[in-house]
Design a protein around this motif. Structure first.
Motif, PDB file in Angstrom:
ATOM      1  N   MET A  24      17.196 -33.522 -35.696  1.00 20.54           N
ATOM      2  CA  MET A  24      16.087 -32.892 -36.405  1.00 20.54           C
ATOM      3  C   MET A  24      14.735 -33.256 -35.785  1.00 20.54           C
ATOM      4  O   MET A  24      13.799 -32.476 -35.852  1.00 20.54           O
ATOM      5  CB  MET A  24      16.100 -33.292 -37.883  1.00 20.54           C
ATOM      6  N   ILE A  25      14.654 -34.411 -35.167  1.00 23.00           N
ATOM      7  CA  ILE A  25      13.399 -34.831 -34.539  1.00 23.00           C
ATOM      8  C   ILE A  25      12.993 -33.847 -33.452  1.00 23.00           C
ATOM      9  O   ILE A  25      11.818 -33.561 -33.255  1.00 23.00           O
ATOM     10  CB  ILE A  25      13.541 -36.250 -33.953  1.00 23.00           C
ATOM     11  N   TYR A  26      13.978 -33.316 -32.747  1.00 23.29           N
ATOM     12  CA  TYR A  26      13.704 -32.467 -31.595  1.00 23.29           C
ATOM     13  C   TYR A  26      13.592 -30.979 -31.925  1.00 23.29           C
ATOM     14  O   TYR A  26      13.198 -30.186 -31.084  1.00 23.29           O
ATOM     15  CB  TYR A  26      14.798 -32.658 -30.542  1.00 23.29           C
ATOM     16  N   LEU A  27      13.970 -30.611 -33.123  1.00 17.69           N
ATOM     17  CA  LEU A  27      13.974 -29.189 -33.469  1.00 17.69           C
ATOM     18  C   LEU A  27      12.614 -28.737 -33.960  1.00 17.69           C
ATOM     19  O   LEU A  27      12.016 -29.314 -34.846  1.00 17.69           O
ATOM     20  CB  LEU A  27      15.013 -28.898 -34.551  1.00 17.69           C
ATOM     21  N   LYS A  28      12.116 -27.703 -33.376  1.00 21.18           N
ATOM     22  CA  LYS A  28      10.863 -27.089 -33.793  1.00 21.18           C
ATOM     23  C   LYS A  28      11.081 -25.576 -33.773  1.00 21.18           C
ATOM     24  O   LYS A  28      11.647 -25.039 -32.834  1.00 21.18           O
ATOM     25  CB  LYS A  28       9.727 -27.416 -32.824  1.00 21.18           C
ATOM     26  N   LEU A  29      10.630 -24.906 -34.832  1.00 21.61           N
ATOM     27  CA  LEU A  29      10.692 -23.454 -34.858  1.00 21.61           C
ATOM     28  C   LEU A  29       9.391 -22.903 -34.316  1.00 21.61           C
ATOM     29  O   LEU A  29       8.318 -23.369 -34.658  1.00 21.61           O
ATOM     30  CB  LEU A  29      10.887 -22.960 -36.288  1.00 21.61           C
ATOM     31  N   ASP A  30       9.489 -21.897 -33.462  1.00 16.69           N
ATOM     32  CA  ASP A  30       8.250 -21.315 -32.974  1.00 16.69           C
ATOM     33  C   ASP A  30       7.659 -20.377 -34.025  1.00 16.69           C
ATOM     34  O   ASP A  30       8.289 -20.056 -35.025  1.00 16.69           O
ATOM     35  CB  ASP A  30       8.435 -20.623 -31.623  1.00 16.69           C
ATOM     36  N   LEU A  31       6.443 -19.962 -33.812  1.00 21.91           N
ATOM     37  CA  LEU A  31       5.717 -19.175 -34.799  1.00 21.91           C
ATOM     38  C   LEU A  31       6.410 -17.861 -35.132  1.00 21.91           C
ATOM     39  O   LEU A  31       6.451 -17.445 -36.288  1.00 21.91           O
ATOM     40  CB  LEU A  31       4.291 -18.911 -34.306  1.00 21.91           C
ATOM     41  N   SER A  32       7.022 -17.208 -34.135  1.00 21.40           N
ATOM     42  CA  SER A  32       7.684 -15.935 -34.415  1.00 21.40           C
ATOM     43  C   SER A  32       8.869 -16.147 -35.349  1.00 21.40           C
ATOM     44  O   SER A  32       9.109 -15.336 -36.243  1.00 21.40           O
ATOM     45  CB  SER A  32       8.137 -15.259 -33.123  1.00 21.40           C
ATOM     46  N   ARG A  33       9.607 -17.221 -35.176  1.00 20.39           N
ATOM     47  CA  ARG A  33      10.740 -17.501 -36.063  1.00 20.39           C
ATOM     48  C   ARG A  33      10.243 -17.826 -37.466  1.00 20.39           C
ATOM     49  O   ARG A  33      10.820 -17.401 -38.465  1.00 20.39           O
ATOM     50  CB  ARG A  33      11.575 -18.651 -35.510  1.00 20.39           C
ATOM     51  N   LYS A  34       9.142 -18.555 -37.555  1.00 23.08           N
ATOM     52  CA  LYS A  34       8.585 -18.869 -38.864  1.00 23.08           C
ATOM     53  C   LYS A  34       8.172 -17.588 -39.593  1.00 23.08           C
ATOM     54  O   LYS A  34       8.368 -17.468 -40.790  1.00 23.08           O
ATOM     55  CB  LYS A  34       7.397 -19.812 -38.721  1.00 23.08           C
ATOM     56  N   LYS A  35       7.613 -16.649 -38.847  1.00 26.45           N
ATOM     57  CA  LYS A  35       7.220 -15.378 -39.465  1.00 26.45           C
ATOM     58  C   LYS A  35       8.447 -14.616 -39.952  1.00 26.45           C
ATOM     59  O   LYS A  35       8.413 -13.981 -40.998  1.00 26.45           O
ATOM     60  CB  LYS A  35       6.402 -14.539 -38.484  1.00 26.45           C
ATOM     61  N   GLU A  36       9.548 -14.675 -39.191  1.00 23.96           N
ATOM     62  CA  GLU A  36      10.790 -14.026 -39.623  1.00 23.96           C
ATOM     63  C   GLU A  36      11.299 -14.659 -40.917  1.00 23.96           C
ATOM     64  O   GLU A  36      11.724 -13.946 -41.834  1.00 23.96           O
ATOM     65  CB  GLU A  36      11.867 -14.155 -38.546  1.00 23.96           C
ATOM     66  N   VAL A  37      11.252 -15.974 -40.986  1.00 21.11           N
ATOM     67  CA  VAL A  37      11.686 -16.682 -42.198  1.00 21.11           C
ATOM     68  C   VAL A  37      10.791 -16.303 -43.365  1.00 21.11           C
ATOM     69  O   VAL A  37      11.262 -16.020 -44.467  1.00 21.11           O
ATOM     70  CB  VAL A  37      11.685 -18.211 -41.958  1.00 21.11           C
ATOM     71  N   HIS A  38       9.499 -16.254 -43.110  1.00 18.69           N
ATOM     72  CA  HIS A  38       8.547 -15.891 -44.160  1.00 18.69           C
ATOM     73  C   HIS A  38       8.806 -14.475 -44.652  1.00 18.69           C
ATOM     74  O   HIS A  38       8.800 -14.215 -45.859  1.00 18.69           O
ATOM     75  CB  HIS A  38       7.115 -16.041 -43.635  1.00 18.69           C
ATOM     76  N   LYS A  39       9.051 -13.551 -43.724  1.00 19.39           N
ATOM     77  CA  LYS A  39       9.326 -12.168 -44.101  1.00 19.39           C
ATOM     78  C   LYS A  39      10.594 -12.093 -44.952  1.00 19.39           C
ATOM     79  O   LYS A  39      10.635 -11.382 -45.959  1.00 19.39           O
ATOM     80  CB  LYS A  39       9.486 -11.308 -42.846  1.00 19.39           C
ATOM     81  N   GLY A  40      11.631 -12.826 -44.560  1.00 18.36           N
ATOM     82  CA  GLY A  40      12.862 -12.867 -45.356  1.00 18.36           C
ATOM     83  C   GLY A  40      12.614 -13.426 -46.742  1.00 18.36           C
ATOM     84  O   GLY A  40      13.170 -12.942 -47.733  1.00 18.36           O
TER      85      GLY A  40
END
Length: 74
Positions: A24-40
């Motif tokens: 988990m320390i190394y995992l980062k979501l990029d902004l486009s993925r965050k927007k997809e999650v937000h849209k969902g």
């Protein structure tokens, strides 16, 4: 790997970590993925929750900076 839909357990094993917390320390979501999650999230809440000004305030893109800051902290 995460963006390709691989489960965290697969990524953990691929990296050779014994504990998922190390991965988990190394995992980062990029902004486009965050927007997809937000849209969902918006689609889900609009389908399942009653209309509420409080909920609309949480998912309104007028508040996108606040929402994205919150998502950064997830």
């Amino acid at each position: 790997m995460l963006m390709d839909g691989k489960p965290l357990s697969h990524i953990k094993n691929h990296l050779g970590h014994e504990n998922i917390n190390s991965t988990m320390i190394y995992l980062k979501l990029d902004l486009s993925r965050k927007k997809e999650v937000h849209k969902g999230f918006i689609e889900y809440t609009r389908k399942t929750l009653v209309n509420s000004p409080d909920i609309d305030g949480l998912i309104d893109w007028d508040n996108k900076d606040e929402v994205l800051k919150w998502m950064d902290n997830l």
